[in-house]
Design a protein around this motif. Sequence first.
Motif: not given
Length: 411
Positions: A6-21
């Motif tokens: 859950v923490a890993a997914l939360r960290r990835i969700g905060r990345k700008v590249w993930m939101r842009a993708a």
Amino acid sequence: MTSGIVAALRRIGRKVWMRAALYTAASVIFALAAGVIATLFPFRIAVDLGQDSVGTILQIIASSMLTVTTFSLTAMVTAYSSATTTATPRATQLLIEDRTSQNALSTFVGGFTFSLVGIIALSTGYYGEQGRTILFFGTLVMIAVIVVTLLRWIAHLSTFGRMADVIDRLESAASGTLTTHAESPALGGRSYSDLPRGLTEISGDASGYVTFVDLPLVERVAARCEVELYVTSMPGETVDPRTPLVAATGSIDDEARESLTRAFRIQPHRDFEQDPRLGVIALAEIGSRALSPATNDPGTAIEVIAALRRVFDTALACTPDEEVSFEHVFVRPVGLSELVTDAFRPLARDGAGIVEVQIRLQKCLASLAACDPTRAPVFRSMADHAYERARDALDTWDVADLERVYRARNA
């Protein structure tokens, strides 16, 4: 799903590249869906668009969004650089995770991708007459989204990365982690102060800062091996291959050792997620930089003291949760004295020669001491420390003013 995942997914969700993708993928689907949707209608939808107006509009969006995206990236990088040089580098990660800037950048990239895919699909004859009409209305929706986002982004840029914005972000981060710590000092495990002797120590193979500990995984290993585990390296502490991460009351097999080392995330830099000290340290760094002779900005230091007061006020109002979620795991919580030292000692040291800062610091510590009589000695000790430093650095007139405030606290 474990807390580590859950923490890993939360960290990835905060990345700008993930939101842009995600925005880019949604834009591609949105652009191509027009051709598919057109075949599903049992009736005919067609509008005279005149001289291929859809293609012209898409070309305008494509060229303008590329320019706006470049401008947005420049503005974001400038804000990061400004925060690093005028406030503290520790604030940069909070600015990078800013949702408004991430949404703006992602929307502009998505708009560019949408128009590019639409132009390519038009040139290949992918859309029929109905599909072109649907694409036209979809383009109008995309334009509305882009305009609203652009207006929000312009308003956001007026404060993004400014000193007050950075202090507010750090205050929010510090308050969140410190409140979580106050509610559950041992992260759901059992508290301990002194480590028993004769324990089996388990070390990792990396050097850096502990930024996250997966307590559920540690508990599962302890239950399987029928031992009790003492966490010896908490988030915010530096470790190396010779530093024990956890100590066990019995023997641990190789599989359990590997699982325990995976439970500790070690990175080159500290993170706000589980570290209750980083937020107050970062705020104190801003105050220290403001008090340097090169900057000479005591007003910012006073704002930092006010922010720290609000952070500790919120944390002191929390009631610790006595429930133990991990029966076999023991954790040594961060002490209040450590947090108070991290927060106020730099301000007491670097602002010793500025009476306005010292008076505000004394009032802040007196207010915090009044919040909880059982914890008052920690704040009074820091107030004594600050007063002794200031008395040696101030002139006679300023010492008299500071002493009146100091004596009033002890009255």
